[in-house]
Structures are given as structure tokens and as C-alpha cells.
Design a protein around this motif. Sequence first.
Motif, PDB file in Angstrom:
ATOM      1  N   THR A 150       0.832  -1.200   0.000  1.00  0.00           N
ATOM      2  CA  THR A 150       0.000   0.000   0.000  1.00  0.00           C
ATOM      3  C   THR A 150       0.868   1.251   0.000  1.00  0.00           C
ATOM      4  O   THR A 150       0.559   2.234  -0.701  1.00  0.00           O
ATOM      5  N   TYR A 151       1.947   1.268   0.719  1.00  0.00           N
ATOM      6  CA  TYR A 151       2.829   2.444   0.772  1.00  0.00           C
ATOM      7  C   TYR A 151       3.458   2.708  -0.593  1.00  0.00           C
ATOM      8  O   TYR A 151       3.491   3.849  -1.067  1.00  0.00           O
ATOM      9  N   SER A 154       0.600   3.655  -3.175  1.00  0.00           N
ATOM     10  CA  SER A 154      -0.083   4.927  -2.932  1.00  0.00           C
ATOM     11  C   SER A 154       0.735   6.143  -3.389  1.00  0.00           C
ATOM     12  O   SER A 154       0.243   7.262  -3.386  1.00  0.00           O
ATOM     13  N   ARG A 164       0.373   8.837   2.599  1.00  0.00           N
ATOM     14  CA  ARG A 164       0.767   7.497   2.167  1.00  0.00           C
ATOM     15  C   ARG A 164       0.856   6.552   3.372  1.00  0.00           C
ATOM     16  O   ARG A 164       0.401   5.400   3.317  1.00  0.00           O
ATOM     17  N   SER A 167      -2.757   5.859   4.742  1.00  0.00           N
ATOM     18  CA  SER A 167      -3.489   4.897   3.902  1.00  0.00           C
ATOM     19  C   SER A 167      -2.900   3.488   4.067  1.00  0.00           C
ATOM     20  O   SER A 167      -3.631   2.488   4.076  1.00  0.00           O
ATOM     21  N   SER A 168      -1.593   3.384   4.213  1.00  0.00           N
ATOM     22  CA  SER A 168      -0.945   2.074   4.402  1.00  0.00           C
ATOM     23  C   SER A 168      -1.353   1.445   5.739  1.00  0.00           C
ATOM     24  O   SER A 168      -1.595   0.238   5.827  1.00  0.00           O
TER      25      SER A 168
END
Length: 194
Positions: A150-151, A154, A164, A167-168
Amino acid sequence: MASQCRVTELLLRTLRELKPNLTPDCRAAAEEALKQGPGALVTFRVLRKLHSVLQETGSPLYLHELLEGSEIHLPVVELPKRNPELVARLEKIKAKLANEEYKRITRNVSCQTNKHGTLADFGRQVRPLKTVIITVFNFFVTIAAAFACTYIGSQYVFTEAAARVLSSVIVASFVGLAELYVLVRTMEGQLGEL
């Protein structure tokens, strides 16, 4: 089996008085007992006949009064000698049965023991622990992989690092909860099988 008794003085006097009323074979046994005196052996057949004569004559004496103080003569029973082959065979069978019993008692005893039990017991105890360690390690690897994917993914959506990371963390939390749900259901199924 006992078939004679030793007579007393009262029984001898009664035999002497009622001897003429006895049958010839009983009379001969009574005469033999009278010759021997107190302590002579008289068969039960003679006593039964004497009892019937006492009842016929209406005597006030009962048989149990006549037999009071007398002893039943028990013949000595001679046991036959045992066959040596049979004795040897029985000893072999006893030894075999004792050996089987010993093996049955000691079948779960092993020389490879420590203070916690045998090495096989130790292996059986380590297996579930090994499974738990692998499951926990897999759980953390899955969360870390979800966070890293995800990192990295994103960066095309967010330009700032804080967005970022946030969201991660959110995606890693959802993946962690899903993984935890699957883990609980799996453990519940394994416990149900036990």
C-alpha cells in the motif's frame, strides 16, 4: 468323605442294650466296637440303624444326645504324586505368563527419558508450539506486506508521505483484521476436530 465316628461311653451302653434289635451286619459292627471300647470307630450306617431302633422302641434318648462328645473320623487323604513333566510344563507356562505381564506393564517405559518424559513426548509437545509460531510469523508478514504494498502503490495517488503512511496503516489494519478472522475460524475448526 467321613463315614465313621468315634463312640463314647453312652453310645457304647446304648449299643450294648439295643444290639439284639439291630440287623445282623450292623450287629457285627456293633460287637466289634464293643470289643474295642471307647474311641472305637462305628459307621454311620450303624448309627442310622440305631436311630431307627430308638424311634421304634420309643426311647427318650435322641441320636444327638448319643453322639454328644463323639468325634467324626476323617480318613487321611493321600494326594497322588505329581507328574514331573506336568510340573515342568506348568513352570514354563507360569514363566511365560509372568514375562508377558512384565512386558505389558513396562511397554510404555523407555530408557530415553529426561525429567519431562521421553523424547517422543517432547516432540509431540513441540509440534503444536511450532504451528503457533509459524502462524504468528505468517500473520505479521502478511500485515507488513500489506503495509509495504500500500505504501509503494499509494505514491501514484498521494504526494505527501503522511497520507501514504495513513493509507498504508488503514489497509494493513483491514488485512490484519481479515487475517485474524480467518485465523480464529481455522483454530475454531481445529479445536472442533479434537
